[in-house]
Design a protein around this motif. Structure first.
Motif, mmCIF file in Angstrom:
data_model
loop_
_atom_site.group_PDB
_atom_site.id
_atom_site.type_symbol
_atom_site.label_atom_id
_atom_site.label_comp_id
_atom_site.label_asym_id
_atom_site.label_seq_id
_atom_site.Cartn_x
_atom_site.Cartn_y
_atom_site.Cartn_z
ATOM 1 N N UNK A 133 -3.930 -9.216 15.203
ATOM 2 C CA UNK A 133 -3.757 -10.532 14.610
ATOM 3 C C UNK A 133 -3.655 -10.437 13.093
ATOM 4 N N UNK A 134 -3.643 -11.589 12.456
ATOM 5 C CA UNK A 134 -3.480 -11.662 11.006
ATOM 6 C C UNK A 134 -4.577 -10.877 10.277
ATOM 7 N N UNK A 135 -5.819 -11.001 10.782
ATOM 8 C CA UNK A 135 -6.943 -10.321 10.130
ATOM 9 C C UNK A 135 -6.760 -8.811 10.154
ATOM 10 N N UNK A 136 -6.447 -8.260 11.334
ATOM 11 C CA UNK A 136 -6.270 -6.810 11.452
ATOM 12 C C UNK A 136 -5.062 -6.346 10.642
ATOM 13 N N UNK A 137 -3.999 -7.153 10.620
ATOM 14 C CA UNK A 137 -2.823 -6.765 9.836
ATOM 15 C C UNK A 137 -3.184 -6.615 8.361
ATOM 16 N N UNK A 138 -3.894 -7.604 7.814
ATOM 17 C CA UNK A 138 -4.227 -7.527 6.398
ATOM 18 C C UNK A 138 -5.248 -6.420 6.126
ATOM 19 N N UNK A 139 -6.154 -6.149 7.075
ATOM 20 C CA UNK A 139 -7.058 -5.005 6.914
ATOM 21 C C UNK A 139 -6.255 -3.712 6.820
ATOM 22 N N UNK A 140 -5.294 -3.549 7.736
ATOM 23 C CA UNK A 140 -4.475 -2.334 7.753
ATOM 24 C C UNK A 140 -3.617 -2.232 6.496
ATOM 25 N N UNK A 141 -2.988 -3.344 6.116
ATOM 26 C CA UNK A 141 -2.142 -3.340 4.917
ATOM 27 C C UNK A 141 -2.971 -3.021 3.678
ATOM 28 N N UNK A 142 -4.161 -3.607 3.581
ATOM 29 C CA UNK A 142 -5.024 -3.316 2.441
ATOM 30 C C UNK A 142 -5.427 -1.854 2.387
ATOM 31 N N UNK A 143 -5.698 -1.265 3.567
ATOM 32 C CA UNK A 143 -6.061 0.158 3.608
ATOM 33 C C UNK A 143 -4.881 1.037 3.201
ATOM 34 N N UNK A 144 -3.680 0.674 3.668
ATOM 35 C CA UNK A 144 -2.476 1.442 3.304
ATOM 36 C C UNK A 144 -2.259 1.398 1.793
ATOM 37 N N UNK A 145 -2.342 0.204 1.221
ATOM 38 C CA UNK A 145 -2.100 0.068 -0.215
ATOM 39 C C UNK A 145 -3.211 0.722 -1.028
ATOM 40 N N UNK A 146 -4.444 0.665 -0.500
ATOM 41 C CA UNK A 146 -5.568 1.228 -1.236
ATOM 42 C C UNK A 146 -5.589 2.741 -1.260
ATOM 43 N N UNK A 147 -4.964 3.373 -0.277
ATOM 44 C CA UNK A 147 -4.985 4.844 -0.192
ATOM 45 C C UNK A 147 -3.628 5.467 -0.511
ATOM 46 N N UNK A 177 4.279 1.519 -2.791
ATOM 47 C CA UNK A 177 2.990 0.967 -2.386
ATOM 48 C C UNK A 177 2.034 0.772 -3.554
ATOM 49 N N UNK A 178 2.185 1.592 -4.607
ATOM 50 C CA UNK A 178 1.252 1.474 -5.730
ATOM 51 C C UNK A 178 1.706 0.441 -6.762
ATOM 52 N N UNK A 179 2.753 -0.330 -6.436
ATOM 53 C CA UNK A 179 3.243 -1.325 -7.382
ATOM 54 C C UNK A 179 3.103 -2.754 -6.863
ATOM 55 N N UNK A 180 2.338 -2.933 -5.778
ATOM 56 C CA UNK A 180 2.221 -4.267 -5.212
ATOM 57 C C UNK A 180 0.827 -4.464 -4.646
ATOM 58 N N UNK A 181 0.562 -5.667 -4.181
ATOM 59 C CA UNK A 181 -0.692 -5.999 -3.500
ATOM 60 C C UNK A 181 -0.330 -6.684 -2.190
ATOM 61 N N UNK A 182 -1.328 -6.833 -1.315
ATOM 62 C CA UNK A 182 -1.059 -7.445 -0.014
ATOM 63 C C UNK A 182 -0.549 -8.868 -0.170
ATOM 64 N N UNK A 183 -1.155 -9.644 -1.052
ATOM 65 C CA UNK A 183 -0.736 -11.035 -1.227
ATOM 66 C C UNK A 183 0.669 -11.121 -1.815
ATOM 67 N N UNK A 184 0.979 -10.273 -2.794
ATOM 68 C CA UNK A 184 2.316 -10.287 -3.392
ATOM 69 C C UNK A 184 3.372 -9.871 -2.368
ATOM 70 N N UNK A 185 3.047 -8.874 -1.577
ATOM 71 C CA UNK A 185 3.997 -8.376 -0.582
ATOM 72 C C UNK A 185 4.315 -9.453 0.453
ATOM 73 N N UNK A 186 3.287 -10.139 0.950
ATOM 74 C CA UNK A 186 3.508 -11.151 1.971
ATOM 75 C C UNK A 186 4.146 -12.409 1.392
#
Length: 721
Positions: free
Chosen positions: A295-309, A416-425
Motif C-alpha cells: 500500500x501507500x505506506x509501504x511504498x513510501x517506506x521503500x522509496x525513502x529507504x532507496x533514496x536514503x541509501x 536518486x541523490x537529487x530528489x526526495x520522496x515528496x518531490x518525486x511523487x
C-alpha cells in the motif's frame, strides 16, 4: 448482578459500547481464568471500550490509547492468548459499527482500526514480556541463590534450586564460557525438541538459527568479554526437526568471586505465535486488503529507504498510473465488479514487472505506482510504462462482462541523490495529469520547464480574485475605423492586467484562467461597466462622435441567466445609450446555444444593444440559424485578412482567402449586417478590403489598443475639438 456504571463517553455510542463490553467480558471469562467477578470485569472492559472508541475518532489520531489498553489487560491478569486474539479480532469485526454513532466514521477508519489492532497487540506483548522478564529475573536470582546455597546448605538448597529449575514454565539453560551446555530444564528441552541428555552434549552455537548465528555469537562473545552482563533480544532457535522457534531470550553472565566469567544462564520463552500475529498485523498494515499489493505506506517506506541509501550515479524512476474512466465502470456496473477489475489489473501490473523486481503498489482508488529502482535511465522507465499500459489494455472478463480499459502514466526518472520522496511523487502526479490532459491511454515524461510554466500559470490563477478586488485590471481600447472615410466609428474594449510584479499582461495570459476558474463572469461584468463609463465620458465630451464601444462577452457570461439585467443596469448606472454599446460573442458560442442564450440575445437586442459575432468564419455556423439571430455585425476572423498580401506575394492561397472574404462580405450584406475586418496591418490589405466593400477595419494599421485618455485625444483631433 449490580448495574455497571459507565464512564463518560459522549463521543461514542453508549449503548453500543456497553453491548460490546458485555460481549468482551463473556468472551474472556469463557477463554480462561479471570481474577474478577462478572460486574467488575465488565466495568473494566467498558472503560477500555470507550477509550478505544475515543482514540478511533481523535484528531490527530494516535494509537497510544490502544497500547495502554493492551498493557492494562496484562496488569488485570487477562493474559490468556485467546483473550488477546479476541480483542484484536473484535476491533476489526464490528467495533466500528457498534461503538461509533452512525455517520461518525473517520475517512481513514480502516487504517486507524489496523493501527489500534497493532498497538493493542504490541502493548499487550510488551507488558507480558516485561512481566515475564521480571519473573525471569526473580527466577534467575532464585536459581543462583539456590545454587550458591546448595554449596553451603547442600541438600536443602539443592532441593529448592531443583524445584525452581525443573518446575519453571520458561526454558532455563546453563552453559560454560565456551558455549558447552552444562544443564537445561525440561521446558528448555521441550521447546527445542531434544531430551535433556542430548542438550548436555551440544554447544549452544549449534542451536542458533543459521541466519542469526553470526549475530548471536557476537552477543555471546560480548558477554564473555564483559562488555555487558546481560542481554535481552528476540531471536530464533533451530529445533531438532529443523523448524524455527521464535523466543524472548534473556542471557546473564555469572562470575567468580574475583570477577572472572564463570558461566551463562539463558532463559527463553516461546513467542512463536505472538511473533506470527505481529507479522500478520504488519502485513495487513502495509498491504492493500483488496489487491494484496503493497500500500501507500509501504511504498513510501521503500522509496525513502532507496533514496536514503542511494549512492552517486544511482537513478530512481516512478511510473504513476491511473485508470481512465474507472468511475464510469463503478457507476454503470457496480462497485463489486469494479473491485474485481482492480484485482485483475493489480495482478497484471505485478506480473508484467516481476522479472525486473520492481515494486508495484496501490496508492488508493484506481491509482497504482511502479518504483523503478536502479534502472538504466529514462528508457527503462518508459519501457516499464509501456508494458504496464499494454497489460491494462488487454480485455478483462469479469462477472460475465468483457471490459476494455486504458490507463495514463506519469513518468519521472532522475538521480536518486537529487530528489526526495515528496518531490518525486509530486512530479509524478503532475506528469500523470499531463498524460490525461493529452488524451489518455498514454504516458508522459516529466519536464521541469513545463512544470515551472504550469506552476506560474497556477500562481496567476490563484491571484486572479484578489487582483480584481485590488483593481489591478485596466481596459485599453483599439480603434475600429471606416474603410471608406477613415473615420473612427467604434472601439473594442480589451482588458489588461497590471500585475505588480510581471507588469502589463495581455489577455492571452489570464483570460483562459479566468474561464477555468469561473471568474470570467465577474471579470467580464467589471470590463462591461468600465467600458460603459468610459464611453459615456466620451459621449458627454464629443456628443456628435457617436462612438460605439464594443465589449467581448464570454460564453459563460452569455449562459448567465442574469446577463440581460447586468447589461441593463450597466447602461442605466452610466447613462450610456444602448445603441452605443456593442456586445461581441464568438461564433461557436452563439451557434452552439439553442436555448437560454438565444432568448438572452433577443432580450439584449430588445434593449437596443448592438450584437456582433467575433472571429466569424472559424466556426460551424448554420446560415439559416444566422438569419434568425438578432445580429448587427460580423467581424471577419483575422486569418482570412492575413491571407490578403501585396501584389508581389500573390499566390493561389492569397486569391482563395480574398474570394472567401468577398463571399463573407456579400453574405453579411445580404443579411443586412455590418462587416468589420480584424487584423488589418497593411495599406494593401485595407485597400483590397475597401474594394470588396467591407465596412470597417481593425488592426495595427489603425492603431494598437490604448488607454481611454488616448482615445479621447484622438476623438478631439477627429472632431476638431
Amino acid at each position: 448482578m449490580a448495574a455497571v456504571r459507565e464512564p463518560p463517553g459522549d463521543e461514542v455510542s453508549r449503548a453500543g459500547a456497553r453491548g460490546y463490553a458485555a460481549e468482551w467480558a463473556r468472551a474472556v471469562r469463557r477463554l480462561g481464568f479471570v481474577p474478577h467477578d462478572a460486574a467488575e470485569t465488565q466495568r473494566l472492559l467498558l472503560a477500555h471500550t470507550l477509550r478505544l472508541g475515543r482514540a478511533l475518532r481523535a484528531e490527530p489520531f494516535s494509537a497510544e490509547p490502544a497500547r495502554e489498553v493492551g498493557r492494562a489487560l496484562v496488569e488485570a491478569h487477562l493474559t490468556d492468548p485467546g483473550m488477546l486474539e479476541w480483542a484484536v479480532r473484535g476491533l476489526g469485526e464490528g467495533f466500528l459499527d457498534r461503538v461509533l454513532p452512525d455517520g461518525a466514521y473517520p475517512k481513514d477508519a480502516a487504517e486507524r482500526i489496523a493501527g489500534l489492532q497493532g498497538a493493542l497487540a504490541a502493548g499487550f506483548a510488551r507488558a507480558l514480556r516485561d512481566r515475564t522478564f521480571a519473573q525471569q529475573e526473580r527466577i534467575a536470582r532464585s536459581a543462583w541463590q539456590a545454587r550458591d546455597e546448595a554449596e553451603q546448605a547442600l541438600r536443602d538448597s539443592e532441593a529448592r534450586f531443583r524445584a525452581v529449575f525443573t518446575g519453571a514454565a520458561i526454558g532455563i539453560g546453563i552453559a560454560d564460557t565456551d558455549g558447552r551446555i552444562i544443564d537445561v530444564n525440561q521446558s528448555f528441552a521441550d521447546m527445542l525438541g531434544y531430551s535433556v541428555e542430548e542438550l548436555r552434549q551440544v554447544n549452544v552455537g549449534s542451536l542458533f538459527h543459521t541466519d542469526d548465528a553470526a549475530g548471536m555469537w557476537e552477543l555471546y562473545q560480548g558477554l564473555i568479554e564483559g562488555t555487558h552482563d546481560s542481554v535481552r533480544v528476540e531471536k530464533r532457535y533451530q529445533r531438532k526437526d529443523g523448524s524455527s522457534l521464535w523466543t524472548d531470550l534473556a542471557v546473564s553472565l555469572i562470575r567468580h568471586h574475583d570477577g572472572r566469567p564463570r558461566f551463562t544462564v539463558a532463559m527463553i520463552e516461546d513467542i512463536t505465535d505472538r511473533y506470527a500475529l505481529q507479522q500478520r498485523l504488519r502485513f495487513q498494515a502495509l498491504h492493500d486488503p483488496l489487491t494484496g499489493l503493497p500500500n501507500r505506506t509501504l511504498f513510501f517506506e521503500t522509496l525513502g529507504r532507496v533514496l536514503g541509501t542511494a549512492g552517486a550515479g544511482r537513478r530512481v524512476g516512478v511510473c504513476f498510473l491511473d485508470l481512465d474512466g474507472f468511475k464510469a465502470v463503478n457507476d454503470s456496473l457496480g462497485h463489486d465488479l469494479g473491485d474485481r477489475l482492480l484485482v485483475v489489473i493489480a495482478r497484471r501490473l505485478a506480473d508484467c514487472v516481476a522479472d525486473h523486481g520492481h515494486l508495484v503498489a496501490r496508492m488508493g482508488g484506481d491509482e497504482f505506482v511502479i518504483l523503478v529502482d536502479g534502472g538504466e535511465g529514462l528508457d527503462e522507465a518508459v519501457a516499464v510504462a509501456e508494458a504496464a499500459l499494454a497489460a491494462v489494455a488487454t480485455p478483462v472478463h469479469v462477472g460475465g462482462q468483457q471490459l476494455t480499459v486504458s490507463a495514463s502514466v506519469g513518468i519521472v526518472d532522475c538521480p536518486a541523490d537529487e530528489t526526495s520522496a515528496s518531490e518525486l511523487m509530486k512530479a509524478a502526479d503532475t506528469t500523470l495529469y499531463w498524460a490525461k490532459r493529452e488524451g489518455r491511454g498514454r504516458w508522459a515524461v516529466y519536464d521541469p520547464e513545463r512544470s515551472a510554466r504550469d506552476i506560474a500559470r497556477s500562481s496567476l490563477a490563484a491571484k486572479l480574485p484578489a487582483a480584481l478586488d485590488r483593481g489591478e485590471f485596466v481596459v485599453h481600447y483599439q480603434p475600429i475605423v471606416s474603410l471608406l472615410e477613415g473615420r473612427m466609428l467604434a472601439v473594442e474594449a480589451l482588458v489588461r492586467w497590471q500585475h505588480p510584479d510581471l507588469g502589463l499582461l495581455g489577455p492571452d495570459r489570464f483570460i483562459a484562467l479566468a474561464e477555468e476558474t469561473g471568474l470570467i463572469v465577474q471579470l467580464g461584468e467589471w470590463v462591461l461597466r468600465q467600458a460603459c463609463r468610459d464611453a459615456e465620458r466620451w459621449r458627454q465630451r464629443f456628443p456628435d462622435a457617436q462612438l460605439v464601444v464594443s465589449v467581448n462577452l464570454a460564453a459563460r457570461q452569455a449562459d448567465d441567466p442574469a446577463i440581460v439585467e447586468t447589461v441593463s443596469d450597466a447602461l442605466a448606472s452610466t447613462g450610456l445609450p444602448a445603441e452605443l454599446l456593442q456586445l461581441e460573442l464568438t461564433e461557436s458560442a452563439v451557434m452552439g446555444t439553442a436555448g437560454e442564450p438565444l432568448r438572452s440575445l433577443r432580450r439584449l437586442a430588445a434593449l437596443g444593444v448592438r450584437l456582433a459575432i467575433d472571429d466569424f468564419g472559424t466556426g460551424y455556423s448554420s446560415l439559416a440559424y444566422l438569419r434568425r439571430l438578432p445580429i448587427h455585425c460580423l467581424k471577419l476572423a483575422g486569418p482570412f485578412v492575413e491571407g490578403i498580401r501585396g501584389e508581389d506575394s500573390e499566390t493561389a492561397a492569397d486569391h482563395r482567402d480574398e474570394r472567401i472574404v468577398d463571399a463573407l462580405v456579400r453574405l453579411a450584406h445580404a443579411l443586412e449586417l455590418w462587416v468589420t475586418a480584424e487584423a488589418v496591418e497593411t495599406g494593401v490589405q485595407a485597400e483590397r478590403l475597401r474594394a470588396l466593400r467591407c465596412d470597417t477595419g481593425q488592426g495595427r494599421l489603425f492603431g494598437a489598443p490604448v488607454p481611454a485618455e488616448v482615445i479621447a485625444d484622438r476623438l478631439a483631433e477627429q472632431e476638431g475639438a
